[in-house]
Design an enzyme around this catalytic site. Structure first.
Site, PDB file in Angstrom:
ATOM      1  CB  ALA A   1      -0.933  -0.011   1.208  1.00 46.96           C
ATOM      2  CB  CYS A   2       4.238   1.724  -0.710  1.00 47.63           C
ATOM      3  SG  CYS A   2       5.620   2.864  -0.888  1.00 47.63           S
ATOM      4  N   GLY A   3       3.151   4.269  -2.338  1.00 47.87           N
ATOM      5  CA  GLY A   3       3.191   4.957  -3.616  1.00 47.87           C
ATOM      6  C   GLY A   3       4.137   4.298  -4.607  1.00 47.87           C
TER       7      GLY A   3
END
Length: 159
Positions: free
Chosen positions: A35-37
């Site tokens: 759930a990271c950029g």
């Protein structure tokens, strides 16, 4: 420990695995998060693996929840997410810590062998990458912002 091959890790299913299994291969070791950029980098990592691996090159993914709680799922959830969303076939391992008192010994070694900006050792964020040559020497650390495709020329020089 003096070699990357001295370390043992657990794969994403919890099975013990020795990094000596990857002897004579170029490795790209990455701390990952779902759930990271930078999560879309999974796609580029998989493309590198499909193009150059698995005979001479392997990407090793180590999920980590230390940065913004961006990897809060179970190993099963992580594996499913990576497979369904990015078609990941490269090896994934159990969730680990990369910084602090509970940092996995592998990451302590990687950080000491390839320091970050201004000689820092701590991992700054998800998708920090370490390039290891086929003799097991840690060569370079790449920042999270470095895209997998930008590392390809360095990988090709080692193959």
């Amino acid at each position: 420990m003096t070699s990357i091959y001295d370390f043992s890790v657990n794969d994403i299913q919890g099975k013990p695995s020795s990094l000596s299994e990857y002897k004579d291969k170029v490795l790209l070791i990455v701390n990952t998060a779902s759930a990271c950029g930078f999560t879309p980098q999974y796609e580029g990592l998989e493309q590198l693996y499909k193009k150059h691996g698995p005979e001479k090159f392997v990407v090793l993914g180590f999920p980590c929840n230390q940065f913004g709680s961006q990897e809060s799922g179970s190993e099963s959830e992580i594996s499913t997410f990576c497979e369904l969303n990015f078609g990941v076939t490269f090896p994934l391992f159990e969730k680990i810590e990369v910084n602090g008192a509970n940092a996995h010994p592998l990451y302590e070694y990687l950080k000491s062998e390839a320091k970050g900006l201004l000689g820092s050792q701590g991992i700054k964020w998800n998708f920090t990458k370490f390039l290891v040559n086929s003799e097991g020497k840690v060569l370079t650390r790449y920042a999270s912002t470095t895209k997998p495709e930008d590392i390809e020329k360095d990988i090709e020089k080692l193959l």
